[in-house]
Design a protein around this motif. Structure first.
Motif, PDB file in Angstrom:
ATOM      1  N   LYS A   1       0.877  -1.640  -0.143  1.00  0.00           N
ATOM      2  CA  LYS A   1      -0.226  -0.292   0.151  1.00  0.00           C
ATOM      3  C   LYS A   1       0.714   1.453  -0.217  1.00  0.00           C
ATOM      4  CE  LYS A   1      -4.195   2.048   0.081  1.00  0.00           C
ATOM      5  NZ  LYS A   1      -4.830   1.016   1.208  1.00  0.00           N
ATOM      6  N   ASP A   2       1.987   1.352   1.098  1.00  0.00           N
ATOM      7  CA  ASP A   2       3.182   2.193   0.524  1.00  0.00           C
ATOM      8  C   ASP A   2       3.424   2.123  -0.701  1.00  0.00           C
ATOM      9  OD1 ASP A   2       2.468   2.764   3.581  1.00  0.00           O
ATOM     10  OD2 ASP A   2       3.301   0.716   3.458  1.00  0.00           O
ATOM     11  N   LEU A   3       4.217   1.339  -1.184  1.00  0.00           N
ATOM     12  CA  LEU A   3       4.428   1.160  -2.907  1.00  0.00           C
ATOM     13  C   LEU A   3       3.825   2.590  -3.389  1.00  0.00           C
ATOM     14  CD1 LEU A   3       6.584   0.609  -4.746  1.00  0.00           C
ATOM     15  CD2 LEU A   3       6.199  -1.521  -4.535  1.00  0.00           C
TER      16      LEU A   3
ATOM     17  N   SER B   1      -8.423   4.878   7.118  1.00  0.00           N
ATOM     18  CA  SER B   1      -9.163   4.323   5.858  1.00  0.00           C
ATOM     19  C   SER B   1      -7.667   3.343   4.728  1.00  0.00           C
ATOM     20  CB  SER B   1     -10.103   5.664   5.381  1.00  0.00           C
ATOM     21  OG  SER B   1     -10.509   3.617   4.570  1.00  0.00           O
ATOM     22  N   THR B   2      -8.004   2.322   5.252  1.00  0.00           N
ATOM     23  CA  THR B   2      -7.195   1.314   3.941  1.00  0.00           C
ATOM     24  C   THR B   2      -8.288   1.009   3.269  1.00  0.00           C
ATOM     25  OG1 THR B   2      -8.398  -0.625   5.113  1.00  0.00           O
ATOM     26  CG2 THR B   2      -6.341  -0.173   5.909  1.00  0.00           C
TER      27      THR B   2
ATOM     28  N   PRO C   1      -2.870  -1.330   6.185  1.00  0.00           N
ATOM     29  CA  PRO C   1      -3.857  -2.063   7.203  1.00  0.00           C
ATOM     30  C   PRO C   1      -3.226  -2.157   8.965  1.00  0.00           C
ATOM     31  CG  PRO C   1      -3.685  -3.461   5.714  1.00  0.00           C
ATOM     32  CD  PRO C   1      -3.514  -2.034   4.854  1.00  0.00           C
ATOM     33  N   ALA C   2      -1.812  -2.714   8.465  1.00  0.00           N
ATOM     34  CA  ALA C   2      -0.762  -1.671   9.560  1.00  0.00           C
ATOM     35  C   ALA C   2      -0.329  -0.461   9.834  1.00  0.00           C
ATOM     36  CB  ALA C   2       0.666  -2.240   9.873  1.00  0.00           C
TER      37      ALA C   2
ATOM     38  N   ASN D   1      -7.921  -3.895   0.518  1.00  0.00           N
ATOM     39  CA  ASN D   1      -7.469  -4.068   1.498  1.00  0.00           C
ATOM     40  C   ASN D   1      -7.748  -5.081   2.712  1.00  0.00           C
ATOM     41  OD1 ASN D   1      -4.757  -1.553   1.798  1.00  0.00           O
ATOM     42  ND2 ASN D   1      -4.153  -3.217   1.037  1.00  0.00           N
ATOM     43  N   SER D   2      -8.519  -5.553   2.786  1.00  0.00           N
ATOM     44  CA  SER D   2      -9.463  -6.702   3.343  1.00  0.00           C
ATOM     45  C   SER D   2      -9.417  -7.994   2.712  1.00  0.00           C
ATOM     46  CB  SER D   2     -10.593  -5.902   2.402  1.00  0.00           C
ATOM     47  OG  SER D   2     -11.133  -6.879   1.560  1.00  0.00           O
TER      48      SER D   2
END
Ligand code: SF4
Lengths: 194, 477
Positions: free
Chosen positions: B190-192, B436-437, B457-458, B358-359
């Motif tokens: 996600k960060d990427l 929020s993810t 998520p983290a 992200n689920s």
């Protein structure tokens, strides 16, 4: 869809960049099973601001919207197009559109015109007092002040818009080609679960 | 003569051309079509009015997700609990009537397999490498994680695919996003992808299909690749692609709708040919160093308004481009933020872990690992965990994650889109702030006036514990 070769009328000089489809029509209004009646909720969050240009009496009955870059980004909801058309907006002029939005617009006979920023700036200025005309035959946007901006539109789309083509019927004429494609790949790409 | 080197995109495109027009427009065959309740009713209505049938129901799969409430769906006797909102109920009823009338395979709202279309497709093996896959939802790009050419379409195109199993399309341009190296501790897919969107810009990928290449993607699980490809649309791209490899094949093997036996072996050998040839041409190239990426968070109302978590809210006055400056000022006004504020000083009242970004089980495990035995901060009004599908939910429950989340003060819900788009009752109230993810921080996306910060998520779990945006690296054992 209805044929369209020209859109003329007052244009709302909105001008904002990155107007996403959540702004055009919020998710709350997507719980519908028809295309109709969404106009009342179009651009709702922008219209909540007092003195907003959309509700300015000068632009009542406007048929054109002038916006900033990347218009219609975000969700694929075609409700965005239906909502604008339900408000009477038949064309949007912007420096760029999201791919999905312009595709959706085209399928409904809404014209999306891409013009460079300086042309947009000029049209925003003219729009405050005068109507604007978009002509698909000559592919021009003109104003009563003799401004004339040429835009590009691929020949297929232009033809479909001018003739109001039913694209599904058009594709169905290719039935034989679709059938033979299926026969060709059936050996390779199986249906799920088989 | 040597054939000219092709990109993965060109290979899939060329394999699906039914007819090519003089102007370059192609009639493209569609192998897979996912349908949900929100963008399909008008398409089925169109078919009915024109007396048309669904050409290939066997290549179509319907599942409700967008506006389905995430509260319990059956009572103690196993009876269906009616949906309170009449408009939502009517939309679900319309989907049920349409799939019955047209013979489309369907997972009901109570089926174990029900979930978000983009979680269900890969999980069932409905999504396969080298296929063309569409859905009336812009995050369809996610399926590119398995090497499918997948993109979102509008309702008129949904109708077109239902009727003809094809679409009339013009070829896209191609963009290579190359990332090599290892992601640092606490740095996720996600960060990427948030960082990539920040670099390309929200419209930078317009007209392009992105292929993600390099060792960073090769080292990723399918779950992480789905997160990356999912947000391609947030960079304006039509789709995202990752070449299928052994990780892909291992993920798909044995899935209910994936081929099996001799078919499987034949398909795998075909899938192995689906990679970009050396020397193939990309219209654009972007290179990013994995080691340079921090846990990331958005500050504004466009997904490219992104900053490392150690950064601060930017100052619009310092932006050179007048259009960007105006947009940033407007975004900060909406977000209620002051330039120069450290991102980790921003308090949140809501946390949402869910959405097609992200689920999946890996996301829930990552959140659980940060939470450990800790508790949600008293300043948090609602912390929701919404698994992407019934199967993800069951898996998490088998691992005891649900108990860990509930003990920490999270709500554990039924699968669906939920707070990602604020269409069902899960909304962030006006003026309140959510870590929020999900994938969009647009104005009003999570509810009118809601303020969204996109995170992994983290990072969402860390924000829940601290009651403010937090650097997850400081919370890792
Ligand atoms: S989770 Fe959000 S982005 Fe994904 S399909 Fe649902 S509404 Fe769309």
């Amino acid at each position: 869809m209805n044929p369209v070769d020209q859109v003329t009328g007052r244009a709302i000089p909105l001008g904002l960049a990155n107007i996403d489809t959540d702004v055009i029509i919020a998710a709350d209004h997507l719980k519908t099973v028809t295309r109709l009646g969404l106009g009342a909720h179009a651009l709702e969050s922008l219209r909540r601001v007092p003195g907003n240009v959309i509700d300015d009496p000068a632009y009542q009955g406007a048929t054109i919207l002038i916006a900033g870059a990347n218009f219609g980004c975000g969700s694929s909801r075609e409700h965005a197009v239906w909502a604008l058309m339900d408000r009477g907006i038949m064309a949007v002029i912007a420096p760029s559109f999201s791919d999905i939005f312009s595709g959706n617009a085209f399928k409904n006979g809404m014209v999306t015109v891409v013009l460079p920023q300086p042309a947009i700036d000029r049209l925003m200025e003219v729009a405050t007092t005068e109507p604007i005309t978009i002509d698909l035959t000559t592919m021009t946007v003109t104003t009563p002040y003799q401004d004339r901006f040429i835009f590009d539109l691929d020949a297929f789309r232009r033809d479909c818009l001018i003739h109001g083509t039913d694209e599904i019927a058009l594709t169905m004429e290719n039935e034989a080609a679709i059938g033979s494609y299926e026969a060709r790949v059936e050996a390779l790409l199986h249906s799920p679960g088989t | 003569m040597q054939p000219h080197p092709q990109t993965l995109y060109e290979k899939i495109w060329n394999a699906h051309v039914v007819d090519r027009r003089d102007d370059g427009t192609c009639l493209i065959y569609i192998d897979r079509h996912l349908v949900h309740e929100v963008t399909s009713p008008q398409a089925f209505e169109g078919l009915r009015l024109a007396g048309r049938r669904v050409r290939r129901p066997d290549l179509t799969l319907a599942v409700p997700d967008h506006n389905l409430p995430t509260t319990v769906r059956v009572d103690a006797d196993g009876k269906r609990i009616p949906i309170a909102d009449p408009a939502s109920a009517a939309q679900l009823a319309a989907l049920e009537a349409n799939v019955a009338l047209f013979g489309v395979p369907y997972f009901t709202d109570r089926a174990a397999e029900q979930g978000i279309v983009h979680v269900v497709g890969p999980e069932q093996g409905f999504t396969l490498p080298g296929t063309t896959l569409v859905c009336g939802d812009s995050h369809t790009a996610a399926h590119g994680a398995l090497g499918a050419l997948a993109f979102g379409i509008g309702t008129s195109e949904v109708e077109h695919v239902l009727a003809t199993q094809t679409l009339l399309l013009t070829p896209s341009k191609t963009m290579e996003v190359r990332v090599d190296g290892d992601l640092g501790p606490g740095v996720t897919a996600k960060d990427l992808i948030l960082t990539i969107i920040g670099v390309i810009g929200a419209a930078g990928g317009a007209g392009h299909v992105i292929e993600y290449r390099g060792s960073t993607f090769e080292a990723m699980s399918i779950e992480s690749r789905l997160t990356v490809c999912n947000m391609s649309i947030e960079a304006g791209a039509r789709s995202g692609l990752i070449a299928p490899d052994d990780v892909t094949f291992a993920y798909l093997a044995g899935r209910p709708m994936a081929p099996s036996g001799a078919d499987w072996d034949r398909m795998v050998s075909y899938w192995r040919t689906l990679k970009t040839d050396d020397g193939a041409h990309f219209d654009k190239r972007v290179v990013i160093d994995a080691a340079s990426i921090e846990p990331s968070v958005t500050w504004g109302t466009s997904p490219d308004d992104v900053v490392g978590v150690s950064g601060m809210v930017p100052d619009p006055a310092a932006m050179a481009d007048p259009v960007k400056r105006a947009a940033a000022a407007k975004a900060l006004d909406y977000m209620g933020l002051t330039p120069g504020t450290a991102m980790t000083d921003i308090a949140v009242q809501h946390v949402f872990i869910g959405s097609c970004t992200n689920s999946r089980i890996e996301d829930l495990r990552a959140a659980a690992a940060i939470i450990g035995g800790r508790h949600v901060h008293p300043g948090i009004r609602q912390a929701l965990i919404v698994p992407g599908s019934g199967l993800v939910k069951r898996q998490a429950e088998a691992e005891g994650l649900d108990q860990l989340f509930i003990a920490a003060g999270f709500e554990w819900r039924e699968p669906g889109c939920s707070m990602c788009l604020g269409m069902n009752p899960d909304k962030v109230p006006p003026g309140e702030r959510c870590a929020s993810t999900s994938n969009r921080n647009f104005m009003g996306r999570q509810g009118p006036g809601a303020r969204t910060h996109l995170v992994s998520p983290a990072m969402a779990a860390a924000a829940a514990i601290n009651g403010r945006l937090s650097d997850v690296r400081e919370m890792m054992a």
